[in-house]
Design an enzyme around this catalytic site. Structure first.
Site, PDB file in Angstrom:
ATOM      1  CG  ASP A  88      -1.718   1.234   1.388  1.00 48.02           C
ATOM      2  OD1 ASP A  88      -2.290   1.690   0.374  1.00 48.02           O
ATOM      3  OD2 ASP A  88      -1.788   1.794   2.507  1.00 48.02           O
ATOM      4  CG  ASP A 111      -1.781   7.677   0.078  1.00 50.69           C
ATOM      5  OD1 ASP A 111      -0.994   8.626  -0.031  1.00 50.69           O
ATOM      6  OD2 ASP A 111      -2.516   7.280  -0.851  1.00 50.69           O
TER       7      ASP A 111
HETATM    8  C1  XBP Z   1      -5.558   6.234  -0.092  1.00 48.18           C
HETATM    9  C2  XBP Z   1      -6.689   7.119  -0.248  1.00 48.18           C
HETATM   10  C3  XBP Z   1      -6.536   8.226  -1.160  1.00 48.18           C
HETATM   11  C4  XBP Z   1      -5.647   9.358  -0.687  1.00 48.18           C
HETATM   12  C5  XBP Z   1      -5.807  10.534  -1.601  1.00 48.18           C
HETATM   13  O1  XBP Z   1      -5.881   5.022  -0.665  1.00 48.18           O
HETATM   14  O2  XBP Z   1      -7.714   6.944   0.334  1.00 48.18           O
HETATM   15  O3  XBP Z   1      -7.800   8.756  -1.341  1.00 48.18           O
HETATM   16  O4  XBP Z   1      -6.042   9.769   0.589  1.00 48.18           O
HETATM   17  O5  XBP Z   1      -5.561  10.191  -2.915  1.00 48.18           O
HETATM   18  P1  XBP Z   1      -5.276   3.645  -0.103  1.00 48.18           P
HETATM   19  P2  XBP Z   1      -6.549  10.588  -4.092  1.00 48.18           P
HETATM   20  O6  XBP Z   1      -6.359   3.004   0.666  1.00 48.18           O
HETATM   21  O7  XBP Z   1      -4.887   2.873  -1.300  1.00 48.18           O
HETATM   22  O8  XBP Z   1      -4.120   3.954   0.806  1.00 48.18           O
HETATM   23  O9  XBP Z   1      -6.910  12.014  -3.907  1.00 48.18           O
HETATM   24  O10 XBP Z   1      -5.739  10.333  -5.319  1.00 48.18           O
HETATM   25  O11 XBP Z   1      -7.748   9.695  -4.015  1.00 48.18           O
END
Ligand code: XBP
Length: 259
Positions: free
Chosen positions: A9, A11
């Site tokens: 993953d 973020d």
């Molecule tokens: C992370 C998210 C993303 C980021 C922002 O996804 O939820 O929305 O916060 O990115 P993951 P975007 O669960 O894969 O860590 O604005 O591009 O959506």
């Protein structure tokens, strides 16, 4: 069954991007659009229950009296704000960095050295992923991964398993031949729904979240203390190693209610 690929993953796992990256960029986008909206650290934590930046915005607008009341207009504004947010995010990454979390670099290197395959399994936008990875690993960062699946590639974002199912398909591996690294309830749910074993490295926003079904859970890859199941030599300096991950995967004791 041996682990053949690590699924990363982004973020919260590779870097703490949410509080000081995406949140700040959203606030800059609001300002640039002449809106008085500002997302505090605390409010953004609540909004993280909604995966996807545009979806998060749409959710927040439902509770704002000064947001457009007509659905089409609201959608248009969310798209414009999200686009601006992603540009501010890329600029932030370029200018301020958003460092990799401790233990990430050494684990990436260990995987490469041992020939273990790797994939990126995120539902963030491709431009945000590229900004972060380019900054840390250079323009050809993607050559270091055997599969890269992002928000644009999936029909449904996490907690839907689509991102994991697509990565498994691209890697041509069964779920039990892989191990995901996640930080959020939505991410763990997505991996588990695809039957992918998952290790949880807690991030700032999900430090106390209840997370079920991980093969191991701990405070971060940079330290050996505080993991369940406990690591051998927890008092030794140094990060969680690839051998530790392989060992957890082999033991595959599913944790429950590690809240
Ligand atoms: C992370 C998210 C993303 C980021 C922002 O996804 O939820 O929305 O916060 O990115 P993951 P975007 O669960 O894969 O860590 O604005 O591009 O959506």
């Amino acid at each position: 069954m041996p682990v053949k690929a690590i699924l990363w993953d982004v973020d919260g796992v590779l870097a703490e991007t949410e509080r000081d990256g995406h949140r700040v960029a959203f606030n800059r986008a609001f300002e640039a659009h002449g809106l008085s909206w500002r997302w505090s650290v605390e409010h953004y934590g609540e909004l993280l229950a909604v995966t996807g930046g545009r979806e998060r915005l749409m959710h927040d607008m439902r509770n704002r009296a000064d947001a457009p009341q007509v659905a089409d207009e609201r959608d248009k504004l969310a798209r414009a704000l999200h686009k601006a947010k992603n540009q501010f995010y890329a600029e932030l990454v370029r200018t301020q960095g958003l460092p990799l979390r401790e233990g990430v670099q050494s684990l990436l290197q260990a995987c490469r050295k041992r020939g273990l395959r790797m994939a990126v399994t995120t539902t963030t936008s491709r431009s945000n992923l590229d900004a972060l990875m380019h900054h840390h690993f250079g323009a050809d960062w993607a050559t270091g991964f055997d599969a890269v699946v992002c928000g644009e590639d999936v029909a449904q974002k996490k907690p839907d398993p689509d991102v994991y199912l697509q990565a498994l398909k691209q890697l041509d591996l069964g779920p039990l031949e892989t191990l995901a690294i996640e930080d959020s309830p939505g991410g763990v749910a997505a991996a588990r729904a695809a039957h992918v074993p998952v290790v949880v490295t807690r991030s700032i926003y999900f430090a106390n979240a209840t997370l079920d079904g991980a093969v191991a859970i701990g405070p971060g890859l940079g330290q050996r203390q505080g993991w369940r199941p406990a690591l051998p030599d927890p008092d030794a300096p140094g990060p969680v190693t690839l051998d530790d991950l392989i060992d957890w995967h082999q033991r595959m004791e599913l944790t429950s209610q590690f809240g």
